[in-house]
Write a protein that holds these residues in place. Structure first.
Motif, mmCIF file in Angstrom:
data_model
loop_
_atom_site.group_PDB
_atom_site.id
_atom_site.type_symbol
_atom_site.label_atom_id
_atom_site.label_comp_id
_atom_site.label_asym_id
_atom_site.label_seq_id
_atom_site.Cartn_x
_atom_site.Cartn_y
_atom_site.Cartn_z
ATOM 1 N N LEU A 459 0.796 -1.230 0.000
ATOM 2 C CA LEU A 459 0.000 0.000 0.000
ATOM 3 C C LEU A 459 0.826 1.277 0.000
ATOM 4 O O LEU A 459 0.375 2.301 -0.522
ATOM 5 N N PHE A 460 2.018 1.243 0.584
ATOM 6 C CA PHE A 460 2.783 2.477 0.772
ATOM 7 C C PHE A 460 4.040 2.485 -0.095
ATOM 8 O O PHE A 460 4.625 1.444 -0.383
ATOM 9 N N GLY A 461 4.449 3.696 -0.483
ATOM 10 C CA GLY A 461 5.691 3.870 -1.234
ATOM 11 C C GLY A 461 5.678 3.225 -2.603
ATOM 12 O O GLY A 461 6.734 2.881 -3.138
ATOM 13 N N GLY A 466 6.155 3.976 -13.712
ATOM 14 C CA GLY A 466 7.609 4.024 -13.656
ATOM 15 C C GLY A 466 8.164 5.278 -14.304
ATOM 16 O O GLY A 466 7.461 6.031 -14.987
ATOM 17 N N PHE A 467 9.480 5.486 -14.102
ATOM 18 C CA PHE A 467 10.108 6.688 -14.646
ATOM 19 C C PHE A 467 10.004 6.729 -16.167
ATOM 20 O O PHE A 467 9.794 7.801 -16.750
ATOM 21 N N GLY A 513 12.011 11.713 -5.837
ATOM 22 C CA GLY A 513 13.016 12.332 -4.988
ATOM 23 C C GLY A 513 14.430 12.205 -5.504
ATOM 24 O O GLY A 513 15.367 12.656 -4.837
ATOM 25 N N GLU A 514 14.622 11.609 -6.680
ATOM 26 C CA GLU A 514 15.953 11.395 -7.235
ATOM 27 C C GLU A 514 16.101 12.115 -8.570
ATOM 28 O O GLU A 514 15.165 12.160 -9.370
ATOM 29 N N GLN A 579 4.234 12.218 -10.259
ATOM 30 C CA GLN A 579 4.692 13.587 -10.451
ATOM 31 C C GLN A 579 6.132 13.546 -10.928
ATOM 32 O O GLN A 579 6.949 12.794 -10.395
ATOM 33 N N ILE A 580 6.434 14.359 -11.921
ATOM 34 C CA ILE A 580 7.793 14.419 -12.443
ATOM 35 C C ILE A 580 8.146 15.883 -12.639
ATOM 36 O O ILE A 580 7.372 16.650 -13.216
ATOM 37 N N VAL A 581 9.306 16.286 -12.116
ATOM 38 C CA VAL A 581 9.691 17.701 -12.085
ATOM 39 C C VAL A 581 10.815 17.935 -13.083
ATOM 40 O O VAL A 581 11.832 17.215 -13.078
#
Length: 667
Positions: A459-461, A466-467, A513-514, A579-581
């Motif tokens: 459920l988490f993370g 995928g990227f 986060g990477e 989300q992708i920054v």
């Protein structure tokens, strides 16, 4: 029937009541706080009256102003919705004294069931099964600790006047009892005005099954079957369904008759819910125990409406107007299966921390206003795109309700509808809900209140997108935006054309986060090739209906909705969301680590207390402060070992999101 009613609530329940009233030809009056001046429920009613400031104590809990608004507008009755004043016997009495009909049960019934300890004694007299526990008037901390030791751990501390999971803590060890009790009492005092608690045995592998009851002023009482509300976080419901999986006709009848007996014991009139804890035996047998009665309409009432085809708000209005119940027990039937998902502004991966902000994007599947029909869900919502989610009220954005002939069909429809819920601007639990729906336990109806911690690995993370897919969607969206800005001359085109050889373009992203990279190549034949995360292949895309991007990359095809907010692309696909920054590769080269040693408020709120003082040595994970926001307490813990250098606020101070609460010096 009434000609005009006032709705003493806000958000989706106010909109829900207004919808039924409009269908019945009843005029409605909304009340609103300064924070809700432009809210959806204000526009949904025929009239609206400002009653005070943003905090509930200055507006929605000010019954003097609500009664004044009712008298001034000519309303004949007041519908309290749920929460706020809905279970306040003093308010119900005040309505009667003002010559107004309270669309709810008699004040005496609210009073009898409002105090959990008193209601347990009444239920014992009525022959309703009870969980072993302490329900006495004595509230001395040492006495409560002794009672907990006598009952045996784990125990559950519950606010006697509470509900909605507030003022409730499970305690596994005697040494944790004192701190849990203090936290419960603070939360109960702030939410309900009383810090009285009861202590009960914490049932292992319990299911939370509740019975919808309805009574009229002519002595008639019925039960409208059950709802399973076992999937919970922080003792608050996440998913609710009706009927309860695995329920036998015999158990349904026994529980229904017990619920009616409970309602009859307090002279109940109107809509109410009798909640039971159900203990599951090794052989599949189930024993049920009375937990509490909610003397109001429940958040999850739509699933009962879906399986019965009835409008419970209409029943409320008719009963309050003195009419008898429209149906008898033998006339009630169950049709199919319904599931409700609560869409909340919160971050499940950060201990369900509530989130505030603006609904910059709020797109939902096509939905009905009342009963879900074939393949079309129902959405109860009190917000619109562009509305703010503030720290003053509950974090729920909407309720999504689906119905199917079978549970399996309802599950499939729920996942499909959740995939079409696109919300941008703050964190939500939509993707988490999809994970729950697909989890082994929920899919197989292996239900209990520990389902979420039991399935936490699934459920988490999770990153269902995928990227490679996220990068392809972001690149396609970027190219589409650039093409829209191109001029008509060939020199302004940005299609990568070269007189000789392939053209390449590097994209920098932050994902999960990477920092990550992708490379796009324009071939001489005009085709595009993308390399991302070790995946290389042709990329093609086109704009589809509804602004979606029809995306094909490396042999995989999907349809993505991409919403650009600054440098962030919010990507929604049938498989999930991400989300992708966009990063400037030169600007971020060699960027150092962020500053450490600071502890900030994760959201706007009020400082309740500090557990440390300047100079104290602390260990990683140690509780440092308690922050209250969105009606709940949140503990701020030390991220690492260190020494408290300075406290920057005092208990009682209001703080903004991101405010530095205290400073830690490295150990």
């Amino acid at each position: 029937m009434f000609k005009k009613i006032l709705i003493a609530n806000r958000g989706e329940i106010a909109c829900r009541v207004a919808s039924t009233a409009r269908r019945l030809g009843v005029k409605t009056v909304a009340v609103y706080s300064e924070a809700d001046a432009s809210a959806k429920h204000v526009a949904a009613c025929d009239e609206a009256v400002l009653i005070g400031g943003p905090a509930p104590k200055d507006s929605y809990l000010r019954w003097d102003r609500i009664l004044e608004a009712a008298r001034a507008s000519g309303a004949q009755a007041i519908h309290p919705g749920y929460g706020f004043l809905s279970e306040n016997e003093d308010f119900a009495n005040a309505c009667a004294e003002a010559g107004l009909v309270f669309i709810g049960p008699p004040a005496s019934a609210i009073q009898a069931m409002g105090l959990k300890a008193e209601s347990k004694r009444l239920m014992e007299q009525a022959g309703v099964p009870l969980v072993p526990g302490y329900h006495g008037a004595g509230q001395d901390a040492a006495l409560l600790q002794r009672e907990a030791d006598r009952i045996g751990y784990p125990v559950l501390i519950k606010a006697s006047a509470g509900g909605g999971g507030k003022g409730m803590r499970a305690v596994d060890r005697p040494e944790d009892f004192e701190a849990a009790l203090a936290s419960c009492q603070r939360e109960a005092r702030n939410s309900f005005g009383s810090d009285a608690v009861l202590v009960e045995k914490y049932v292992q592998r319990p299911r939370h099954i509740e019975i919808q009851v309805f009574g009229d002023s002519h002595g008639n009482l019925v039960y409208l079957f059950e709802r399973d509300c076992s999937v919970q976080r922080r003792h608050q419901k996440v998913l609710e369904e009706a009927p309860a999986p695995g329920m036998t006709p015999q158990l349904r009848q026994r529980m229904g008759e017990a619920a009616v007996a409970a309602a009859r014991a307090v002279g109940y009139v109107g809509a109410g819910t009798v909640e039971f804890i159900v203990e599951q035996g090794a052989g599949g047998e189930m024993a049920f125990f009375f937990m509490e009665m909610n003397t109001r309409l429940q958040v999850e009432h739509p699933v009962t409406e879906a399986i019965t085809g009835l409008d419970l708000v209409e029943w409320q209005l008719r009963v309050a107007a003195g009419e008898p119940l429209p149906l008898k027990q033998e006339d009630l039937r169950i049709h199919g299966h319904a599931i409700e998902a609560r869409i909340c502004a919160e971050n499940p991966d950060n201990n369900f921390l509530p989130s505030t902000g603006q609904l910059r994007v709020y797109r939902t599947p096509e939905a009905t206003e009342f009963l879900a029909r074939e393949g079309v869900p129902r959405i109860d919502s009190g917000v619109r795109e562009g509305d703010p989610i503030t720290p003053f009220y509950d974090s729920m954005i909407a309720k999504l309700i689906v119905h199917g002939d079978t549970r399996e069909q309802a599950l499939a429809r729920l996942d499909e509808a959740l995939a079409r819920m696109h919300i941008v601007g703050l964190a939500t639990n939509v993707q988490f809900l999809r994970h729950v729906v697909k989890s082994r336990s929920f899919a197989q109806a292996d239900l209990d209140t520990a389902l979420i911690p039991r399935e936490q690995a699934a459920l988490f993370g999770q990153e269902p997108v995928g990227f490679a897919t996220a990068a392809a969607a972001a690149v396609a969206s970027t190219l589409l935006r650039e093409r829209a800005d191109e001029g008509s001359d060939p020199f302004s085109r940005r299609d990568g054309w070269r007189a000789w050889g392939d053209a390449t373009r590097r994209f920098g992203f932050e994902f999960g986060g990477e920092p990550r990279e992708a490379e796009l190549a324009w071939r001489r034949d005009g085709s595009l090739h993308l390399s991302a995360d070790g995946v290389t292949g042709p990329l093609s895309f086109s704009v589809a209906d509804g602004g979606a991007v029809d995306l094909q990359f490396a042999g995989h095809r999907t349809r993505a909705h991409v919403y650009a907010q600054g440098e962030t692309d919010h990507v929604f696909t049938p498989q999930g969301a991400a989300q992708i920054v966009a990063l400037d590769l030169l600007a971020h080269a060699g960027e150092g680590e962020s500053e450490g040693g600071r502890l900030t408020a994760p959201m706007p709120g009020k400082v309740v207390s500090f557990a440390v003082k300047a100079g104290d040595a602390v260990q990683k994970g140690q509780a440092l402060a308690v922050l209250e926001a969105m009606k709940m307490e949140h503990t701020i813990a030390a991220p690492a070992d260190g020494t408290v250098a300075e406290l920057l606020y005092a208990p009682g101070d209001q703080v903004a999101e991101g405010a530095e609460l205290l400073r830690l010096a490295a150990a």
